[in-house]
Design an enzyme around this catalytic site. Structure first.
Site, PDB file in Angstrom:
ATOM      1  N   HIS A  23       0.825  -1.208   0.000  1.00 44.72           N
ATOM      2  CA  HIS A  23       0.000   0.000   0.000  1.00 44.72           C
ATOM      3  C   HIS A  23       0.862   1.261   0.000  1.00 44.72           C
ATOM      4  O   HIS A  23       1.609   1.501   0.936  1.00 44.72           O
ATOM      5  CB  HIS A  23      -0.927   0.013   1.223  1.00 44.72           C
ATOM      6  CG  HIS A  23      -1.892  -1.131   1.247  1.00 44.72           C
ATOM      7  ND1 HIS A  23      -1.706  -2.248   2.023  1.00 44.72           N
ATOM      8  CD2 HIS A  23      -3.041  -1.328   0.573  1.00 44.72           C
ATOM      9  CE1 HIS A  23      -2.714  -3.082   1.830  1.00 44.72           C
ATOM     10  NE2 HIS A  23      -3.537  -2.553   0.947  1.00 44.72           N
ATOM     11  N   HIS A  30      -4.929  -5.706  -6.251  1.00 44.09           N
ATOM     12  CA  HIS A  30      -4.701  -6.960  -5.545  1.00 44.09           C
ATOM     13  C   HIS A  30      -6.016  -7.524  -5.026  1.00 44.09           C
ATOM     14  O   HIS A  30      -7.056  -6.870  -5.051  1.00 44.09           O
ATOM     15  CB  HIS A  30      -3.668  -6.791  -4.418  1.00 44.09           C
ATOM     16  CG  HIS A  30      -4.011  -5.764  -3.395  1.00 44.09           C
ATOM     17  ND1 HIS A  30      -3.816  -4.408  -3.588  1.00 44.09           N
ATOM     18  CD2 HIS A  30      -4.535  -5.874  -2.147  1.00 44.09           C
ATOM     19  CE1 HIS A  30      -4.195  -3.740  -2.523  1.00 44.09           C
ATOM     20  NE2 HIS A  30      -4.652  -4.611  -1.628  1.00 44.09           N
ATOM     21  N   CYS A  65     -12.363  -7.202   6.901  1.00 42.83           N
ATOM     22  CA  CYS A  65     -11.756  -7.194   5.570  1.00 42.83           C
ATOM     23  C   CYS A  65     -10.430  -7.926   5.667  1.00 42.83           C
ATOM     24  O   CYS A  65      -9.837  -8.004   6.745  1.00 42.83           O
ATOM     25  CB  CYS A  65     -11.486  -5.772   5.089  1.00 42.83           C
ATOM     26  SG  CYS A  65     -12.951  -4.751   4.957  1.00 42.83           S
ATOM     27  N   HIS A  67      -7.058 -10.139   3.170  1.00 40.47           N
ATOM     28  CA  HIS A  67      -6.428 -10.558   1.921  1.00 40.47           C
ATOM     29  C   HIS A  67      -6.203 -12.063   1.958  1.00 40.47           C
ATOM     30  O   HIS A  67      -5.523 -12.553   2.865  1.00 40.47           O
ATOM     31  CB  HIS A  67      -5.072  -9.862   1.738  1.00 40.47           C
ATOM     32  CG  HIS A  67      -5.151  -8.371   1.744  1.00 40.47           C
ATOM     33  ND1 HIS A  67      -5.023  -7.630   2.904  1.00 40.47           N
ATOM     34  CD2 HIS A  67      -5.340  -7.488   0.742  1.00 40.47           C
ATOM     35  CE1 HIS A  67      -5.133  -6.345   2.603  1.00 40.47           C
ATOM     36  NE2 HIS A  67      -5.322  -6.230   1.298  1.00 40.47           N
ATOM     37  N   GLU A  85      -9.016 -11.546  13.712  1.00 37.86           N
ATOM     38  CA  GLU A  85      -9.332 -10.159  14.053  1.00 37.86           C
ATOM     39  C   GLU A  85     -10.387 -10.038  15.143  1.00 37.86           C
ATOM     40  O   GLU A  85     -10.323  -9.143  15.975  1.00 37.86           O
ATOM     41  CB  GLU A  85      -9.824  -9.402  12.807  1.00 37.86           C
ATOM     42  CG  GLU A  85      -8.743  -9.145  11.797  1.00 37.86           C
ATOM     43  CD  GLU A  85      -9.173  -8.164  10.718  1.00 37.86           C
ATOM     44  OE1 GLU A  85     -10.208  -7.484  10.897  1.00 37.86           O
ATOM     45  OE2 GLU A  85      -8.479  -8.083   9.698  1.00 37.86           O
ATOM     46  N   TYR A 102     -13.002  -1.677  -5.996  1.00 39.71           N
ATOM     47  CA  TYR A 102     -12.948  -0.265  -5.656  1.00 39.71           C
ATOM     48  C   TYR A 102     -11.506   0.216  -5.622  1.00 39.71           C
ATOM     49  O   TYR A 102     -10.561  -0.569  -5.534  1.00 39.71           O
ATOM     50  CB  TYR A 102     -13.624   0.002  -4.294  1.00 39.71           C
ATOM     51  CG  TYR A 102     -12.747  -0.369  -3.135  1.00 39.71           C
ATOM     52  CD1 TYR A 102     -12.012   0.591  -2.449  1.00 39.71           C
ATOM     53  CD2 TYR A 102     -12.611  -1.698  -2.738  1.00 39.71           C
ATOM     54  CE1 TYR A 102     -11.182   0.245  -1.395  1.00 39.71           C
ATOM     55  CE2 TYR A 102     -11.785  -2.055  -1.691  1.00 39.71           C
ATOM     56  CZ  TYR A 102     -11.070  -1.078  -1.026  1.00 39.71           C
ATOM     57  OH  TYR A 102     -10.238  -1.426  -0.002  1.00 39.71           O
ATOM     58  N   GLU A 112      -5.861   2.402  -1.724  1.00 40.62           N
ATOM     59  CA  GLU A 112      -6.356   1.028  -1.705  1.00 40.62           C
ATOM     60  C   GLU A 112      -6.858   0.742  -3.114  1.00 40.62           C
ATOM     61  O   GLU A 112      -7.521   1.596  -3.729  1.00 40.62           O
ATOM     62  CB  GLU A 112      -7.499   0.852  -0.702  1.00 40.62           C
ATOM     63  CG  GLU A 112      -7.047   0.527   0.699  1.00 40.62           C
ATOM     64  CD  GLU A 112      -6.543  -0.899   0.880  1.00 40.62           C
ATOM     65  OE1 GLU A 112      -6.236  -1.578  -0.122  1.00 40.62           O
ATOM     66  OE2 GLU A 112      -6.439  -1.333   2.037  1.00 40.62           O
ATOM     67  N   GLU A 114      -8.420  -2.662  -4.948  1.00 43.20           N
ATOM     68  CA  GLU A 114      -8.717  -4.068  -4.729  1.00 43.20           C
ATOM     69  C   GLU A 114      -9.896  -4.586  -5.558  1.00 43.20           C
ATOM     70  O   GLU A 114     -10.885  -3.879  -5.753  1.00 43.20           O
ATOM     71  CB  GLU A 114      -9.057  -4.308  -3.245  1.00 43.20           C
ATOM     72  CG  GLU A 114      -7.923  -3.984  -2.310  1.00 43.20           C
ATOM     73  CD  GLU A 114      -8.282  -4.162  -0.845  1.00 43.20           C
ATOM     74  OE1 GLU A 114      -7.337  -4.350  -0.049  1.00 43.20           O
ATOM     75  OE2 GLU A 114      -9.466  -4.113  -0.496  1.00 43.20           O
ATOM     76  N   TRP A 159     -14.927   1.806   0.967  1.00 45.29           N
ATOM     77  CA  TRP A 159     -15.419   0.551   0.393  1.00 45.29           C
ATOM     78  C   TRP A 159     -16.749   0.142   1.013  1.00 45.29           C
ATOM     79  O   TRP A 159     -17.628  -0.360   0.327  1.00 45.29           O
ATOM     80  CB  TRP A 159     -14.376  -0.560   0.509  1.00 45.29           C
ATOM     81  CG  TRP A 159     -13.959  -0.885   1.911  1.00 45.29           C
ATOM     82  CD1 TRP A 159     -14.527  -1.782   2.767  1.00 45.29           C
ATOM     83  CD2 TRP A 159     -12.874  -0.289   2.630  1.00 45.29           C
ATOM     84  NE1 TRP A 159     -13.869  -1.791   3.972  1.00 45.29           N
ATOM     85  CE2 TRP A 159     -12.849  -0.880   3.916  1.00 45.29           C
ATOM     86  CE3 TRP A 159     -11.917   0.676   2.309  1.00 45.29           C
ATOM     87  CZ2 TRP A 159     -11.911  -0.537   4.874  1.00 45.29           C
ATOM     88  CZ3 TRP A 159     -10.980   1.020   3.272  1.00 45.29           C
ATOM     89  CH2 TRP A 159     -10.987   0.421   4.532  1.00 45.29           C
TER      90      TRP A 159
END
Length: 195
Positions: A23, A30, A65, A67, A85, A102, A112, A114, A159
């Site tokens: 980032h 990604h 959120c 990855h 999390e 977005y 961002e 993604e 987002w």
């Protein structure tokens, strides 16, 4: 070292990069995901991002959120990240927005960028957030929350605002939202057939 999957414009995997380095002002496209987590009473779990996060710290957003790791099934990544999390066990993980994408730019220029399929899931447990990821969380009524976001009365991550606008047309009951088609996922996020 956590890595993210880099994508071509067609959603094919075309490399990996360390999450800590991905980032910046020219963040490459990604793979990510977002999840909306609902409790037994149908309320939505919102989280406030930890103020130590590199991107959009301290903002109210959807439940989780993350990855997917290289080679990791995207549904498995949803379950893994919510466990890490939020310390929550989840069930009924359902793809609802397979094509969400977005790009958002922070005031300091960090971007961002993604392809970020959106999922809905359920939990029967109260969260125990990791403070390095989540400052706080709250349970809210979906319809009230969505109306407030769409009317600009409740500020959320970029987002999340875009996702709410796409989720509302799926119907007023989030637990009845239709499942999205896996074939519409970015190719890098589709399940591989067994050999």
């Amino acid at each position: 070292m956590e890595q993210v999957v880099l994508l071509s414009e067609s959603g094919e995997a075309n490399g990996v990069q360390d999450k800590a380095e991905v980032h910046h002002a020219e963040t490459p496209l990604h793979l990510a995901f977002s999840c909306y987590l609902f409790g037994p009473d149908g309320r939505l779990l919102l989280t406030t991002r930890a103020r130590t996060k590199k991107t959009f710290p301290g903002l109210l957003t959807n439940s989780c959120c993350g990855h997917p790791a290289p080679g990791e099934d995207i549904v498995a990544s949803v379950e893994r990240r919510i466990g890490q999390e939020l310390g929550a066990e989840i069930s009924d993980i359902t793809l609802v927005l397979p094509r969400f994408r977005y790009r958002a730019v922070m005031a300091d220029g960090i971007v961002e960028n993604e392809m970020c399929p959106v999922f809905r899931a359920r939990t029967g447990t109260d969260p125990a957030p990791d403070p390095s990821e989540v400052d706080s969380c709250e349970w809210v009524d979906w319809i009230t929350f969505a109306e407030d976001v769409l009317a600009g009365r409740r500020a959320v991550s970029p987002w999340c605002a875009e996702q709410v606008a796409e989720l509302v047309p799926l119907g007023p009951d989030p637990l009845a939202w239709p499942a999205g088609e896996e074939a519409l996922l970015p190719p890098a996020a589709r399940r591989r057939p067994a050999a």
